[in-house]
Design an enzyme around this catalytic site. Structure first.
Site, PDB file in Angstrom:
ATOM      1  N   TRP A  55       0.817  -1.199   0.000  1.00 32.89           N
ATOM      2  CA  TRP A  55       0.000   0.000   0.000  1.00 32.89           C
ATOM      3  C   TRP A  55       0.858   1.260   0.000  1.00 32.89           C
ATOM      4  O   TRP A  55       1.992   1.262   0.477  1.00 32.89           O
ATOM      5  CB  TRP A  55      -0.927   0.012   1.218  1.00 32.89           C
ATOM      6  CG  TRP A  55      -2.137  -0.833   1.024  1.00 32.89           C
ATOM      7  CD1 TRP A  55      -2.405  -2.043   1.595  1.00 32.89           C
ATOM      8  CD2 TRP A  55      -3.252  -0.546   0.175  1.00 32.89           C
ATOM      9  NE1 TRP A  55      -3.612  -2.526   1.163  1.00 32.89           N
ATOM     10  CE2 TRP A  55      -4.160  -1.619   0.288  1.00 32.89           C
ATOM     11  CE3 TRP A  55      -3.585   0.515  -0.668  1.00 32.89           C
ATOM     12  CZ2 TRP A  55      -5.361  -1.667  -0.406  1.00 32.89           C
ATOM     13  CZ3 TRP A  55      -4.775   0.474  -1.364  1.00 32.89           C
ATOM     14  CH2 TRP A  55      -5.651  -0.599  -1.229  1.00 32.89           C
TER      15      TRP A  55
ATOM     16  N   TRP B 163      -0.238  17.484   9.973  1.00 37.69           N
ATOM     17  CA  TRP B 163      -0.458  16.150  10.541  1.00 37.69           C
ATOM     18  C   TRP B 163      -0.438  16.183  12.055  1.00 37.69           C
ATOM     19  O   TRP B 163       0.561  16.564  12.670  1.00 37.69           O
ATOM     20  CB  TRP B 163       0.630  15.219  10.025  1.00 37.69           C
ATOM     21  CG  TRP B 163       0.495  13.765  10.352  1.00 37.69           C
ATOM     22  CD1 TRP B 163      -0.559  12.944  10.097  1.00 37.69           C
ATOM     23  CD2 TRP B 163       1.490  12.941  10.978  1.00 37.69           C
ATOM     24  NE1 TRP B 163      -0.280  11.655  10.511  1.00 37.69           N
ATOM     25  CE2 TRP B 163       0.970  11.632  11.060  1.00 37.69           C
ATOM     26  CE3 TRP B 163       2.783  13.187  11.470  1.00 37.69           C
ATOM     27  CZ2 TRP B 163       1.687  10.565  11.615  1.00 37.69           C
ATOM     28  CZ3 TRP B 163       3.504  12.134  12.024  1.00 37.69           C
ATOM     29  CH2 TRP B 163       2.953  10.841  12.091  1.00 37.69           C
ATOM     30  N   ARG B 164      -1.528  15.793  12.645  1.00 37.13           N
ATOM     31  CA  ARG B 164      -1.528  15.413  14.061  1.00 37.13           C
ATOM     32  C   ARG B 164      -1.235  13.918  14.079  1.00 37.13           C
ATOM     33  O   ARG B 164      -1.981  13.112  13.535  1.00 37.13           O
ATOM     34  CB  ARG B 164      -2.871  15.715  14.718  1.00 37.13           C
ATOM     35  CG  ARG B 164      -2.947  15.236  16.156  1.00 37.13           C
ATOM     36  CD  ARG B 164      -4.285  15.484  16.831  1.00 37.13           C
ATOM     37  NE  ARG B 164      -4.337  14.719  18.076  1.00 37.13           N
ATOM     38  CZ  ARG B 164      -4.894  13.524  18.213  1.00 37.13           C
ATOM     39  NH1 ARG B 164      -5.529  12.952  17.177  1.00 37.13           N
ATOM     40  NH2 ARG B 164      -4.866  12.893  19.364  1.00 37.13           N
ATOM     41  N   ALA B 165      -0.134  13.546  14.730  1.00 32.69           N
ATOM     42  CA  ALA B 165       0.380  12.185  14.602  1.00 32.69           C
ATOM     43  C   ALA B 165      -0.620  11.157  15.126  1.00 32.69           C
ATOM     44  O   ALA B 165      -1.227  11.336  16.185  1.00 32.69           O
ATOM     45  CB  ALA B 165       1.703  12.058  15.344  1.00 32.69           C
ATOM     46  N   ASP B 166      -0.753  10.084  14.371  1.00 30.79           N
ATOM     47  CA  ASP B 166      -1.556   8.938  14.801  1.00 30.79           C
ATOM     48  C   ASP B 166      -0.676   7.811  15.329  1.00 30.79           C
ATOM     49  O   ASP B 166      -1.191   6.794  15.805  1.00 30.79           O
ATOM     50  CB  ASP B 166      -2.401   8.415  13.634  1.00 30.79           C
ATOM     51  CG  ASP B 166      -1.548   7.997  12.457  1.00 30.79           C
ATOM     52  OD1 ASP B 166      -1.152   8.874  11.680  1.00 30.79           O
ATOM     53  OD2 ASP B 166      -1.275   6.786  12.313  1.00 30.79           O
TER      54      ASP B 166
ATOM     55  N   GLU C 140      -4.676  15.871   8.548  1.00 33.42           N
ATOM     56  CA  GLU C 140      -5.083  14.598   9.140  1.00 33.42           C
ATOM     57  C   GLU C 140      -5.129  14.624  10.658  1.00 33.42           C
ATOM     58  O   GLU C 140      -4.248  15.185  11.310  1.00 33.42           O
ATOM     59  CB  GLU C 140      -4.095  13.500   8.722  1.00 33.42           C
ATOM     60  CG  GLU C 140      -4.014  13.272   7.224  1.00 33.42           C
ATOM     61  CD  GLU C 140      -3.155  12.077   6.880  1.00 33.42           C
ATOM     62  OE1 GLU C 140      -3.714  11.034   6.532  1.00 33.42           O
ATOM     63  OE2 GLU C 140      -1.921  12.205   7.008  1.00 33.42           O
TER      64      GLU C 140
ATOM     65  N   GLU D 279      -7.617  12.190   6.767  1.00 30.78           N
ATOM     66  CA  GLU D 279      -8.066  11.112   7.625  1.00 30.78           C
ATOM     67  C   GLU D 279      -8.605  11.729   8.910  1.00 30.78           C
ATOM     68  O   GLU D 279      -7.950  12.585   9.524  1.00 30.78           O
ATOM     69  CB  GLU D 279      -6.930  10.141   7.953  1.00 30.78           C
ATOM     70  CG  GLU D 279      -6.583   9.204   6.816  1.00 30.78           C
ATOM     71  CD  GLU D 279      -5.529   8.179   7.211  1.00 30.78           C
ATOM     72  OE1 GLU D 279      -5.000   8.276   8.341  1.00 30.78           O
ATOM     73  OE2 GLU D 279      -5.240   7.285   6.401  1.00 30.78           O
TER      74      GLU D 279
ATOM     75  N   TYR E 236      -8.096   8.956  14.524  1.00 26.39           N
ATOM     76  CA  TYR E 236      -8.231   7.544  14.844  1.00 26.39           C
ATOM     77  C   TYR E 236      -8.690   7.315  16.286  1.00 26.39           C
ATOM     78  O   TYR E 236      -9.238   6.256  16.602  1.00 26.39           O
ATOM     79  CB  TYR E 236      -6.875   6.835  14.718  1.00 26.39           C
ATOM     80  CG  TYR E 236      -6.313   6.643  13.343  1.00 26.39           C
ATOM     81  CD1 TYR E 236      -6.935   7.124  12.201  1.00 26.39           C
ATOM     82  CD2 TYR E 236      -5.110   5.942  13.188  1.00 26.39           C
ATOM     83  CE1 TYR E 236      -6.385   6.941  10.960  1.00 26.39           C
ATOM     84  CE2 TYR E 236      -4.548   5.747  11.940  1.00 26.39           C
ATOM     85  CZ  TYR E 236      -5.185   6.260  10.827  1.00 26.39           C
ATOM     86  OH  TYR E 236      -4.635   6.059   9.592  1.00 26.39           O
TER      87      TYR E 236
END
Length: 591
Positions: free
Chosen positions: A182, A434-437, A468, A490, A493
């Site tokens: 992916w 980006w807010r880290a996942d 995200e 995204e 999460y």
């Protein structure tokens, strides 16, 4: 592999080798004596100190020595997703026989006036072997202003995801944007591929002002703006969004060697009229060349916000050499036309809860090639461009190109928002916010961040906007006449409960919110994806916008990737469009 050390007889080659230890003084003295022209392989005595992580190569150097250095850096950076290493390879004009494998925080940059001035005979590429072919975390790297001549019939691979760039590159063959697993990129601009581009598993991709023989592949959201020979299959039969011409763009500045053989920065002019294809097809593009002696060349660990601000206040531009810059106050850009150019994904960290950078509401500023990483003390924002007002910058807009923001991941960090874009007429070109996942501090109550991007300016145009995992609206657009070409988001999460992710009785927060009262807004090719790992949370709308003839939203895809039972995105926009959940994973608008 042990690298051979430089010899005194190799003086023209020494500029490419980092200098450390007891030999440093002697080597520096030797370099200072060199008067060879730049094309012979040596920096002139007035060349600035770019630091040990800028590696300058010349065609006269032994290919084996260059390859050994590239391989050593790649071994260090291949899996260093959250490390502090930063590198830039600078290739002087000429032909090289090399395999340039790009790891994290690594850039390969040609120094010619046009891409074909630097020929890499072999490959410039990126894979995800460190994740067994899964490139969904292959971030923060790039190639620009060079050409690649493959020495085998196989395509070169540029299997990447967000936070990457492929600019001003001429590939004399084929390109694969995946390598078997992916991938979730990505960005290609002002580039030519003589053969085919195969997107493979790419979930989404933006191509702008590009040329190729053929494109193949589609998954969720592929956007083509000002591209020669784009795919012709219509939406929604294939998830292709084709905009025939790029409305207006100013290409990212790039390093060159000037007529004296010294390093300089080429600053392209605004392409105010609609355009298609690469900017360099007729040779050197329009613009100005700025000598590097007009830049403050910053070094991480040596420069502070105070020294940088002093230089900017004295009228200098700013070159951020590779490294991580810890700041105790904001860098302030107040002079019209200032260029801030980062190498090797140079990274700014505001340690005391300030902004990392503030740009006054002036004409023609360029911010490019760097990342801002939130510090432990919560910042009100990481980057602010302009102040609310109505100054017209249409003739000389500010440009943000390859600018990335990160909250958590490398370190524990928090910020109320990442980018506040309040100037009018700003152009954005490849922004990943980006807010880290995953990584350090990636927890709902730790890396707190409400919004990724808040746009208050009018007539702001963004090509390639990736935002995200923020905890409220990912993108909040308040200005009039905004335009976005490609959006990827995204949802978070990690919302622990629905109550923690709800407002005014509405489940969740829209990924893309155009504020109430905005009358004119345009967006093309938007993908909103849900991964709901915790409680059975729902998001009411992927998008929320006012209704009216001036609001034009084209080609939206909503995807439920995975999640707990009962999770979903209930509507695509404004209470309309089907839900995506475990029963129906994908929904697209028909327009």
């Amino acid at each position: 592999m042990t690298m051979p050390g430089p010899r005194a007889s190799d003086a023209p080659r020494l500029a490419a080798w980092p200098v450390t230890g007891r030999l440093a003084a002697g080597v520096v003295s030797l370099i200072a004596l060199l008067t060879l022209p730049l094309t012979a392989g040596a920096q002139p005595p007035t060349a600035p100190d770019l630091g040990p992580n800028v590696l300058v190569f010349d065609p006269s150097m032994p290919a084996a020595a260059i390859q050994a250095k590239l391989d050593a850096v790649f071994r260090e950076q291949e899996s260093s997703q959250f490390g502090e290493g930063r590198y830039a390879y600078l290739f002087r004009p000429g032909t090289y026989d090399l395999d340039v494998n790009l790891g994290f925080y690594t850039q390969a940059i040609g120094l010619g006036a046009k891409p074909d001035d630097v020929v890499i005979r072999g490959s410039v590429h990126s894979e995800a072997d460190w994740m067994k072919g899964n490139a969904t975390c292959t971030f923060w790297r790039g190639a620009e202003n060079l050409s690649v001549l493959p020495t085998t019939p196989a395509p070169i691979h540029f299997a990447v995801s967000q936070g990457t760039s492929f600019r001003r590159v001429h590939v004399r063959g084929d390109v694969d944007l995946w390598d078997g697993g992916w991938s979730s990129g990505g960005f290609l601009a002002d580039s030519r591929v003589d053969g085919r581009v195969n997107s493979g598993s790419q979930q989404q991709w933006l191509s702008r002002n590009a040329e190729w023989a053929r494109w193949s592949g589609a998954n969720w959201n592929m956007v083509f703006v000002g591209v020669t020979n784009p795919p012709s299959e219509p939406w929604p039969r294939k998830p292709y969004t084709v905009i025939a011409e790029t409305p207006r763009i100013r290409e990212k500045p790039f390093l060159v060697t000037d007529e004296r053989g010294l390093l300089a920065v080429r600053v392209p002019s605004l392409r105010a009229s609609p355009s298609k294809g690469v900017s360099w097809s007729g040779g050197e593009d329009r613009g100005t060349t700025v000598s590097l002696d007009r830049f403050h060349v910053a070094r991480a660990g040596k420069d502070t916000a105070a020294t940088i601000n002093s230089a900017l206040g004295a009228g200098k531009h700013l070159l951020l050499t590779p490294g991580v810059y810890h700041l105790d106050e904001a860098i302030r850009v107040s002079r019209p036309g200032t260029v801030v150019l980062g190498l090797g994904i140079a990274t700014l960290v505001p340690d005391r809860g300030t902004l990392a950078m503030v740009v006054d509401d002036v004409d023609g500023v360029t911010l490019c090639g760097f990342m801002v990483d939130a510090g432990k003390a919560t910042s009100p924002a990481l980057l602010r461009v302009g102040t609310p007002g109505k100054k017209d910058h249409a003739g000389d807009p500010t440009l943000l190109a390859d600018v990335y923001c990160r909250v958590g991941g490398a370190t524990v960090g928090s910020a109320d928002a990442c980018i506040l874009m309040d100037s009018d007429d700003v152009i954005g070109d490849n922004l990943w916010i980006w807010r880290a996942d995953h990584g350090a501090g990636a927890k709902w109550d730790v890396n707190r961040a409400k919004n990724g991007l808040i746009v208050g300016g009018d007539r702001v145009t963004i090509y390639g906007l990736f935002v995200e995992h923020f905890q409220e609206y990912q993108t909040l657009w308040k200005g009039e006449d905004g335009r976005v070409f490609f959006y990827q988001c995204e949802l978070p999460y990690d919302a622990p409960t629905q109550d923690a992710w709800r407002h005014d009785g509405v489940n969740g927060f829209a990924a893309y919110k155009v504020a109430d009262g905005v009358a004119r807004h345009e967006a093309h090719g938007l993908g909103v994806y849900g991964v709901f790992l915790h409680s059975p949370t729902k998001c009411e709308n992927a998008l929320e916008t006012p209704e009216g003839p001036g609001i034009r939203i084209h080609h939206v895809i909503s995807v439920w990737i995975t999640g707990r039972p009962g999770t979903e995105t209930t509507h695509i926009r404004n209470g309309k469009g089907p839900a995506v959940n475990a029963s129906r994973r994908t929904a697209l608008t028909e327009d």
